[in-house]
Design a protein around this motif. Structure first.
Motif, PDB file in Angstrom:
ATOM      1  N   UNK A 191       5.166  -0.359   5.768  1.00  0.00           N
ATOM      2  CA  UNK A 191       6.604   0.059   5.309  1.00  0.00           C
ATOM      3  C   UNK A 191       6.843   1.345   4.853  1.00  0.00           C
ATOM      4  N   UNK A 192       8.117   1.715   5.251  1.00  0.00           N
ATOM      5  CA  UNK A 192       8.653   3.180   5.056  1.00  0.00           C
ATOM      6  C   UNK A 192       8.801   3.615   3.843  1.00  0.00           C
ATOM      7  N   UNK A 193       9.154   2.730   2.755  1.00  0.00           N
ATOM      8  CA  UNK A 193       9.423   3.169   1.590  1.00  0.00           C
ATOM      9  C   UNK A 193       8.189   3.323   0.612  1.00  0.00           C
ATOM     10  N   UNK A 194       7.001   2.754   0.832  1.00  0.00           N
ATOM     11  CA  UNK A 194       6.024   2.782  -0.055  1.00  0.00           C
ATOM     12  C   UNK A 194       4.684   2.278   0.757  1.00  0.00           C
ATOM     13  N   UNK A 195       3.328   2.766   0.110  1.00  0.00           N
ATOM     14  CA  UNK A 195       2.188   2.345   0.738  1.00  0.00           C
ATOM     15  C   UNK A 195       2.109   0.731   0.355  1.00  0.00           C
ATOM     16  N   UNK A 196       1.206   0.114   0.950  1.00  0.00           N
ATOM     17  CA  UNK A 196       1.021  -1.303   0.668  1.00  0.00           C
ATOM     18  C   UNK A 196       0.080  -1.561  -0.536  1.00  0.00           C
ATOM     19  N   UNK A 197       0.339  -2.584  -1.293  1.00  0.00           N
ATOM     20  CA  UNK A 197      -0.542  -3.092  -2.274  1.00  0.00           C
ATOM     21  C   UNK A 197      -1.622  -4.008  -1.554  1.00  0.00           C
ATOM     22  N   UNK A 198      -2.613  -3.420  -2.044  1.00  0.00           N
ATOM     23  CA  UNK A 198      -4.146  -4.168  -1.498  1.00  0.00           C
ATOM     24  C   UNK A 198      -4.816  -4.582  -3.011  1.00  0.00           C
ATOM     25  N   UNK A 199      -4.915  -5.941  -3.079  1.00  0.00           N
ATOM     26  CA  UNK A 199      -5.505  -6.271  -4.379  1.00  0.00           C
ATOM     27  C   UNK A 199      -6.510  -7.186  -4.175  1.00  0.00           C
ATOM     28  N   UNK A 200      -7.900  -7.080  -4.195  1.00  0.00           N
ATOM     29  CA  UNK A 200      -8.838  -7.843  -4.072  1.00  0.00           C
ATOM     30  C   UNK A 200      -8.696  -8.888  -5.401  1.00  0.00           C
ATOM     31  N   UNK A 201      -9.347 -10.315  -5.114  1.00  0.00           N
ATOM     32  CA  UNK A 201      -9.583 -10.728  -3.935  1.00  0.00           C
ATOM     33  C   UNK A 201      -8.506 -11.160  -3.042  1.00  0.00           C
ATOM     34  N   UNK A 202      -7.207 -10.944  -3.319  1.00  0.00           N
ATOM     35  CA  UNK A 202      -6.121 -11.472  -2.380  1.00  0.00           C
ATOM     36  C   UNK A 202      -6.053 -10.743  -1.138  1.00  0.00           C
ATOM     37  N   UNK A 203      -6.237  -9.450  -1.232  1.00  0.00           N
ATOM     38  CA  UNK A 203      -6.498  -8.443   0.009  1.00  0.00           C
ATOM     39  C   UNK A 203      -7.732  -7.753  -0.073  1.00  0.00           C
TER      40      UNK A 203
END
Length: 301
Positions: free
Chosen positions: A178-190
């Motif tokens: 996304x252009x506006x923000x970095x992506x949320x990566x949250x284990x264990x979902x991601x």
């Protein structure tokens, strides 16, 4: 290489906006710190339509979406991933249009939960979503709007899929880029390792424009991907240095690394730090006492 984010996007809630030939964007009014100006729903085609990401369960957005569809046939409803801000309307839109749901698969975590572990993003997941058609990595959907290819891009979620409208060089990137923000990566979902591998996968492609799930387009994808990858590696190195310097807990690292970030965003920052720590543990650079979780103690190896 700096990551230059664009937060100037001005949504037009409730109003379809043309963003490419035969592509309209309709932004839902679910503005928030994690959703920015709201979730983007895309309508592809002219007389027959494809919908990408129906959006949150919001009556105003559903009404606006049905007005934009204006009685035309919808041949498919695609979901980039199964967080409720993207698929909350899936049942209502399927009922209204009769179109099948298309996605990589139902919601799942990126790995099995450890004993006693809680999925911190479980409340955001759409466990009711079941695709009528599953699309595998590299498989195509032939539509009146064009040939749409599914590109598996796990990381933000295990079932995250971007969709390429290849004859136009467009990639609907969901929440992966996304252009506006970095992506949320949250284990264990991601999972951070999956996210980084997905960045590399997209870097090997030649898409000219990304249309993301929130905010405005990514207009120079190749350069933006390089900067995003460099940003993540720098953040990883910073976290590793904090552990080697004596920080043992996620909260301590967040306080040090995100000093200039509003406190309201420290929860999301903690999840990002945890994702990097999980990756560092998997690579044997850091060890966690009692499993990788927000309250764990981390030691250098």
């Amino acid at each position: 290489m700096s990551l230059d984010l664009d937060t100037t996007f001005q949504p037009q809630h409730g109003r379809p906006v043309p963003v490419a030939s035969g592509v309209m964007r309709l932004t839902a009014p679910n503005t928030g710190p994690m959703t920015f100006t709201g979730t983007n729903t895309y309508l592809l085609g002219q007389e027959t339509l494809v919908v990408i990401d129906p959006g949150p369960q919001d009556e105003a957005h559903l009404s606006a979406l049905l007005r934009a569809i204006d009685g035309r046939r919808v041949e498919a409803i695609l979901a980039t991933h199964t967080h409720l801000d993207h698929t909350g309307l899936h049942a209502a839109l399927r009922d209204a249009t009769g179109a099948p749901l298309v996605a990589e698969g139902p919601h799942r975590t990126s790995r099995p939960l450890a004993p006693g572990e809680i999925n911190l993003l479980d409340a955001a997941a759409d466990h009711s979503f079941r695709p009528d058609i599953t699309l595998g990595d590299g498989e195509a959907l032939e539509t009146a709007a064009g040939r749409i290819v599914g590109i598996a891009t796990p990381g933000h979620t295990a079932n995250h899929m971007s969709f390429a409208l290849e004859d136009q060089g467009l990639l609907f990137s969901g929440d992966h880029v996304m252009a506006w923000s970095t992506t949320i990566v949250a284990p264990p979902d991601g999972r951070m390792a999956d996210y980084m591998a997905s960045l590399d996968k997209l870097s090997a492609r030649a898409d000219r424009l990304y249309l993301p799930g929130h905010g405005g387009p990514v207009e120079r994808p190749a350069a933006f991907l390089r900067a995003t990858r460099a940003h993540r590696r720098m953040r990883e190195q910073t976290i590793l240095e904090r552990v080697r310097a004596g920080d043992r807990f996620v909260a301590d690292m967040v306080s040090a690394i995100y000093r200039s970030t509003p406190k309201a965003l420290h929860g999301a920052a903690a999840l990002s730090v945890l994702a990097h720590l999980e990756d560092l543990c998997e690579r044997g650079l850091v060890a966690a006492t009692g499993g990788v979780e927000l309250t764990a103690r981390f030691e250098p190896v």
